[in-house]
Motif scaffolding. Structure first.
Motif, PDB file in Angstrom:
ATOM      1  N   GLN A  35       1.922 -10.699   8.007  1.00 35.73           N
ATOM      2  CA  GLN A  35       2.986 -10.046   8.753  1.00 35.73           C
ATOM      3  C   GLN A  35       3.688  -8.921   8.005  1.00 35.73           C
ATOM      4  OE1 GLN A  35       2.860 -13.738   9.197  1.00 35.73           O
ATOM      5  NE2 GLN A  35       1.520 -12.985  10.800  1.00 35.73           N
ATOM      6  N   ASN A  36       3.312  -8.695   6.755  1.00 35.67           N
ATOM      7  CA  ASN A  36       3.884  -7.565   6.014  1.00 35.67           C
ATOM      8  C   ASN A  36       2.891  -7.115   4.957  1.00 35.67           C
ATOM      9  OD1 ASN A  36       4.648  -8.852   3.287  1.00 35.67           O
ATOM     10  ND2 ASN A  36       5.626 -10.221   4.752  1.00 35.67           N
ATOM     11  N   ALA A  37       3.111  -5.917   4.426  1.00 40.59           N
ATOM     12  CA  ALA A  37       2.146  -5.306   3.508  1.00 40.59           C
ATOM     13  C   ALA A  37       2.010  -6.093   2.210  1.00 40.59           C
ATOM     14  CB  ALA A  37       2.555  -3.864   3.215  1.00 40.59           C
ATOM     15  N   ASP A  38       3.119  -6.562   1.674  1.00 36.49           N
ATOM     16  CA  ASP A  38       3.069  -7.276   0.401  1.00 36.49           C
ATOM     17  C   ASP A  38       2.242  -8.545   0.502  1.00 36.49           C
ATOM     18  OD1 ASP A  38       4.581  -5.395  -0.933  1.00 36.49           O
ATOM     19  OD2 ASP A  38       6.469  -6.487  -0.732  1.00 36.49           O
ATOM     20  N   TYR A  64      -2.473  -5.325  15.118  1.00 38.14           N
ATOM     21  CA  TYR A  64      -1.670  -4.254  14.530  1.00 38.14           C
ATOM     22  C   TYR A  64      -1.831  -2.913  15.241  1.00 38.14           C
ATOM     23  CZ  TYR A  64      -5.283  -1.746  11.716  1.00 38.14           C
ATOM     24  OH  TYR A  64      -6.353  -0.990  11.276  1.00 38.14           O
ATOM     25  N   ALA A 108       5.480   2.551  12.449  1.00 36.99           N
ATOM     26  CA  ALA A 108       5.750   1.454  11.520  1.00 36.99           C
ATOM     27  C   ALA A 108       4.544   0.521  11.333  1.00 36.99           C
ATOM     28  CB  ALA A 108       6.981   0.672  11.981  1.00 36.99           C
ATOM     29  N   PRO A 109       3.834   0.103  12.390  1.00 33.56           N
ATOM     30  CA  PRO A 109       2.678  -0.781  12.173  1.00 33.56           C
ATOM     31  C   PRO A 109       1.563  -0.112  11.362  1.00 33.56           C
ATOM     32  CG  PRO A 109       3.417  -0.912  14.451  1.00 33.56           C
ATOM     33  CD  PRO A 109       4.127   0.254  13.834  1.00 33.56           C
ATOM     34  N   LEU A 111       1.984   2.513   9.210  1.00 31.02           N
ATOM     35  CA  LEU A 111       2.507   2.709   7.855  1.00 31.02           C
ATOM     36  C   LEU A 111       2.411   1.424   7.035  1.00 31.02           C
ATOM     37  CD1 LEU A 111       5.685   4.942   8.284  1.00 31.02           C
ATOM     38  CD2 LEU A 111       3.723   5.411   6.782  1.00 31.02           C
ATOM     39  N   GLU A 112       2.685   0.308   7.673  1.00 27.36           N
ATOM     40  CA  GLU A 112       2.579  -0.986   6.994  1.00 27.36           C
ATOM     41  C   GLU A 112       1.167  -1.214   6.473  1.00 27.36           C
ATOM     42  OE1 GLU A 112       2.081  -5.389   8.606  1.00 27.36           O
ATOM     43  OE2 GLU A 112       4.007  -4.507   9.207  1.00 27.36           O
ATOM     44  N   GLN A 113       0.173  -0.897   7.295  1.00 29.93           N
ATOM     45  CA  GLN A 113      -1.217  -1.080   6.866  1.00 29.93           C
ATOM     46  C   GLN A 113      -1.610  -0.083   5.773  1.00 29.93           C
ATOM     47  OE1 GLN A 113      -3.111  -3.675   7.705  1.00 29.93           O
ATOM     48  NE2 GLN A 113      -1.304  -4.378   8.828  1.00 29.93           N
ATOM     49  N   GLU A 115       0.364   1.080   3.541  1.00 30.19           N
ATOM     50  CA  GLU A 115       0.977   0.540   2.328  1.00 30.19           C
ATOM     51  C   GLU A 115       0.164  -0.618   1.774  1.00 30.19           C
ATOM     52  OE1 GLU A 115       5.165  -1.609   0.902  1.00 30.19           O
ATOM     53  OE2 GLU A 115       4.989  -0.755   2.929  1.00 30.19           O
ATOM     54  N   ALA A 116      -0.321  -1.482   2.653  1.00 32.70           N
ATOM     55  CA  ALA A 116      -1.139  -2.611   2.210  1.00 32.70           C
ATOM     56  C   ALA A 116      -2.431  -2.130   1.555  1.00 32.70           C
ATOM     57  CB  ALA A 116      -1.460  -3.525   3.393  1.00 32.70           C
TER      58      ALA A 116
END
Length: 344
Positions: A35-38, A64, A108-109, A111-113, A115-116
């Motif tokens: 549910q988040n990049a980290d 996503y 946002a979805p 960008l999250e990927q 970042e991951a």
């Protein structure tokens, strides 16, 4: 070449050349860590290191891309690897005209990927990694709350928009939506390169099944938009996955992809003898991992490696590994590329 690196094996095999040995990888969802990049990055890095995979298929949450257009999901409730869908951006086919092109760096979805992917690249600097994306046709089906497979409905959507409404009654609107999705994905694919991805795992999911689309409709609603996305991904090595039964892997021989992944054990599908122009990816029934049938995993892997011994080949499960996979089964998959004679 005295010693091959992971990148050298990956690049050679997906260029249609043999390396010092076949390569192997497995992939699965971690539904509590996506549910988040980290969390996704940390779990992907740990999973890769634990089994020393030769390359990485990043496995983000299945929803996503649909989230980029406003779909909402309940990540506290899952059915297999799909969270419960709460809202759809397009509740009626007539509203497909409202879908617009997005910039990946303003979503946002997406960008999250990105970042991951960047975090995974930093954690695995020498390991080839490719990001999972779905075809625009699959994304459209998810957006409107339809399954991209012939069997179940989407979790949370009991009466989805009909295929006839989408692709017959509102045909022009569907093409508008697919064009907007494909341009957005092409932009995202370019950003993936900057984040450190070595290419795509490009899934058309189950849309090649004749119970979803006959070849004529597939050619109209998938092929032109696949081309837009894959052209943007020309910088990397790209593996196309066509999922489930009656998946027609030979249909994609003229696609600009370097590998083709399909279920060699499913009804209506050819085995590894399939006449394909791209490097073959697969060979082991993914259902065996749920059953922890280590002897059968060993047997199927050995048979696949024996059949493909004179060709470039990537040993892998035929689809995502089930959530209840055991360590023993994954260890056996990895060991298979180092074992000698075929066991019968």
């Amino acid at each position: 070449m005295s010693k091959w690196s992971r990148q050298e094996r990956f690049q050679a095999i997906l260029s249609g050349e043999q390396a010092d040995r076949p390569i192997v990888s497995g992939w699965r969802h971690f539904i509590d860590r996506e549910q988040n990049a980290d969390d996704l990055a940390e779990t992907t890095i740990a999973f890769t290191r634990q089994y020393d995979w030769d390359w990485v298929k990043i496995n983000p949450r299945a929803t996503y891309l649909a989230e980029a257009w406003g779909n909402e999901y309940d990540f506290g409730q899952y059915r297999t690897v799909f969270p419960r869908q709460l809202t759809t951006a397009v509740p009626a086919a007539s509203q497909l005209w409202q879908l617009e092109v997005k910039k990946a760096t303003q979503s946002a979805p997406l960008l999250e990927q990105l970042e991951a992917v960047a975090k995974i690249r930093r954690g695995l600097p020498d390991t080839p990694l490719i990001q999972t994306v779905f075809s625009p046709l699959t994304v459209l089906l998810f957006i409107v709350g339809r399954s991209a497979y012939v069997y179940p409905t989407v979790f949370g959507i009991e009466q989805p928009v009909t295929l006839d409404s989408l692709f017959k009654e509102h045909r022009a609107a569907a093409h508008h939506a697919l064009h907007a999705i494909s341009l957005t994905m092409a932009d995202y694919v370019q950003e993936l390169k900057r984040a450190g991805s070595d290419g795509l795992f490009y899934a058309v999911t189950g849309t090649a099944h004749p119970g979803m689309f006959d070849e004529s409709l597939f050619n109209e609603f998938s092929r032109p938009y696949d081309s837009i996305v894959l052209d943007a991904a020309g910088y990397g090595k790209n593996v196309l996955h066509t999922c489930g039964a009656h998946a027609h892997p030979e249909r994609f021989n003229d696609y600009p992809v370097d590998g083709i992944s399909w279920d060699t054990k499913a009804e209506g599908n050819p085995g590894l003898e399939a006449a394909l122009t791209a490097t073959k990816v697969g060979g082991v029934d993914h259902a065996l991992f749920a059953a922890n049938d280590v002897s059968q995993i060993q047997r199927q892997a050995a048979e696949a490696l024996g059949q493909m011994k004179d060709q470039p080949f990537i040993l892998a499960p035929n689809c995502a590994i089930p959530l209840n996979v055991t360590d023993e089964a994954l260890v056996q998959l990895k060991k298979s590329v180092f074992e000698g004679e075929i066991r019968v």
